[in-house]
Scaffold this motif. Sequence first.
Motif, short mmCIF file in Angstrom:
data_model
loop_
_atom_site.label_atom_id
_atom_site.label_comp_id
_atom_site.label_asym_id
_atom_site.label_seq_id
_atom_site.Cartn_x
_atom_site.Cartn_y
_atom_site.Cartn_z
N UNK A 1 -4.92 -15.38 32.49
CA UNK A 1 -4.84 -16.51 33.20
C UNK A 1 -3.29 -17.17 32.40
N UNK A 2 -2.54 -17.42 33.40
CA UNK A 2 -1.26 -17.86 33.00
C UNK A 2 -1.15 -19.30 32.56
N UNK A 3 -1.76 -19.69 31.31
CA UNK A 3 -1.79 -20.96 31.01
C UNK A 3 -0.44 -21.73 30.38
N UNK A 4 0.78 -21.30 31.42
CA UNK A 4 1.90 -21.66 31.00
C UNK A 4 2.04 -23.21 30.67
N UNK A 5 2.71 -23.79 29.57
CA UNK A 5 3.04 -25.03 29.23
C UNK A 5 4.53 -25.15 28.68
N UNK A 6 5.25 -26.11 29.19
CA UNK A 6 4.94 -26.74 30.21
C UNK A 6 4.75 -26.11 31.47
N UNK A 7 4.04 -26.51 32.45
CA UNK A 7 3.43 -27.99 32.80
C UNK A 7 2.08 -27.90 32.27
N UNK A 8 1.36 -26.72 31.86
CA UNK A 8 0.04 -26.82 31.44
C UNK A 8 -0.74 -26.19 32.85
N UNK B 1 -21.04 -23.28 12.11
CA UNK B 1 -19.71 -22.56 12.53
C UNK B 1 -19.24 -23.22 13.90
N UNK B 2 -17.99 -23.31 14.09
CA UNK B 2 -17.54 -23.83 15.30
C UNK B 2 -16.37 -23.12 15.54
N UNK B 3 -16.10 -22.95 16.91
CA UNK B 3 -14.88 -22.35 17.50
C UNK B 3 -14.22 -23.20 18.47
N UNK B 4 -13.18 -23.56 18.64
CA UNK B 4 -12.80 -24.34 19.57
C UNK B 4 -11.43 -23.75 20.28
N UNK B 5 -11.26 -24.08 21.73
CA UNK B 5 -10.08 -23.63 22.36
C UNK B 5 -9.26 -25.16 22.85
N UNK B 6 -8.14 -25.09 22.35
CA UNK B 6 -7.66 -26.68 22.77
C UNK B 6 -5.96 -26.31 23.30
N UNK B 7 -5.66 -27.24 23.97
CA UNK B 7 -4.35 -27.47 24.84
C UNK B 7 -3.30 -27.77 24.13
N UNK B 8 -2.04 -27.33 24.66
CA UNK B 8 -0.84 -28.27 24.26
C UNK B 8 -0.27 -27.84 22.91
N UNK B 9 -0.75 -27.15 22.16
CA UNK B 9 -0.19 -26.70 20.95
C UNK B 9 1.39 -26.72 20.91
N UNK B 10 1.67 -25.91 22.14
CA UNK B 10 3.05 -25.56 22.22
C UNK B 10 4.05 -26.75 22.24
N UNK B 11 3.41 -27.70 22.93
CA UNK B 11 4.14 -29.05 23.25
C UNK B 11 3.68 -30.32 22.49
N UNK C 1 -2.74 -22.50 25.26
CA UNK C 1 -1.59 -22.79 26.10
C UNK C 1 -0.69 -21.72 25.66
N UNK C 2 0.34 -21.19 26.56
CA UNK C 2 1.29 -20.15 26.25
C UNK C 2 2.74 -20.97 26.52
N UNK C 3 3.62 -20.47 25.98
CA UNK C 3 5.15 -20.99 26.42
C UNK C 3 5.57 -19.89 27.76
N UNK C 4 6.59 -20.44 28.39
CA UNK C 4 6.76 -19.80 29.71
C UNK C 4 7.20 -18.32 29.31
#
Length: 429
Positions: free
Chosen positions: A37-44, A160-170, A105-108
């Motif tokens: 899944x290409x979660x490229x950030x930017x743009x998200x 125990x908690x597991x999270x997946x979060x957005x936008x760390x790279x930005x 999120x991942x970088x381009x």
Amino acid sequence: MCCNTRVTDLALVERVLAAVDACADEIVDFTSALVRIPTVNPPGDHYTECVDLIGAQLASCGFDVDYIAAEGRPEHTPAHPRVNVIGRRPGRTARPTVHLNGHFDVVPEGAGWTMDPFGGIVRDGRIYGRGACDMKAGIAAALYAAEALRRAGVRPNGSVEVSGTVDEESGGFAGVAYLAAQKRLSTEHVDYVIIPEPLNVDRVCIGHRGVYWFELETRGRTAHGSMPFLGVSAIDHMALVIDRIQRELVPSLTGRSTAMPVVPDEARHATLNINGIAGGQPVDGIQTPCVADICRAVFDRRFLAEEVFDGVRSEIQSLMARATRDVPGLQVALRDLMVVLPVQTPGGSPLVGSLERHIQQVLGRPAVQVASPGTYDHKHVDRIGGIKHCVAYGPGILDLAHQPDEWCRVEDLVNATKVLALTVLDLLT
Ligand SMILES: [Zn+2]
């Protein structure tokens, strides 16, 4: 009694390790699925698909799942929604809570790949792809560490908690910072946070240096380019300012060292990078003969825990004052863009001690404490969430992050999952 307890514990440890080994293929498959899944950030891009996949996997592993959209954040738009997911598995008691957090999120992808950056290809014991290392393998390790405990029949004292979060790279403002501000990832609910960023499988990362992004703008006066002596070139003046920075500031930064174990060694000093520069006419546009009347450059100054931010900024201001004094007509202005103060896990944190013991146990070699050259979501966990016991520990080789042909070794992924599982078990026993 003591011996019995020890034997029981060892049996439990063996069960947990065996449970991780038994789900090794699932861990790899889940990592590959995330990479595809290409979660490229930017743009998200494709965030919804990815958060749904993580949420579904958490649900199938028995977690209570919450999706938390970053309502009110300007970057949370219909075209690019910012949605985070948290899975929670309550234990016998509400506290302590161990929270494992990874950004999806991942970088381009950039240039230079020899394979599909979003193929999730597994070859020769490695998973390849953008985000394989930074940090979709880490998310898989976190999720399956918790799952291995369940499959081993562990009913821990805490949650125990597991999270997946957005936008760390930005910057993580719609991600971890948002969850912390909403008190969802804060001392109200959470005691320990592990962020499985790729810092290498045998290293525990206890924080990072500070960041100061600032813009300098020089202003000149335009004139016909055939008679530049009739104008004042803002670009020439920016060049003079940069030259002064290189000669007067950079050597002094290189001479400053921190006691924090920042890796690589060269980053154990203060540093400065120029992120970008723009002045005069766009170089790929139609050209006309004009002297540039404005030039802007953005700088990235990394400062040490031993430096005070006000001093970091006033050092730039006094350099600007000297340049203005020495060069007739030079006008330069400073604008702050971003300030991140350094963070450091407290000495003697049980989180660090537990990870170190289990790295030794799983890998058969001592753990190494490091600090990150760059910032990551630790800052939000600490400064907004108020949680001091936070570290980064995860699979993947730091130097491969953001590179072409990024990969994560399967063996490291499985071992990091074991270390995380034993650490969670330890903290919740
Ligand atoms: Zn990362």
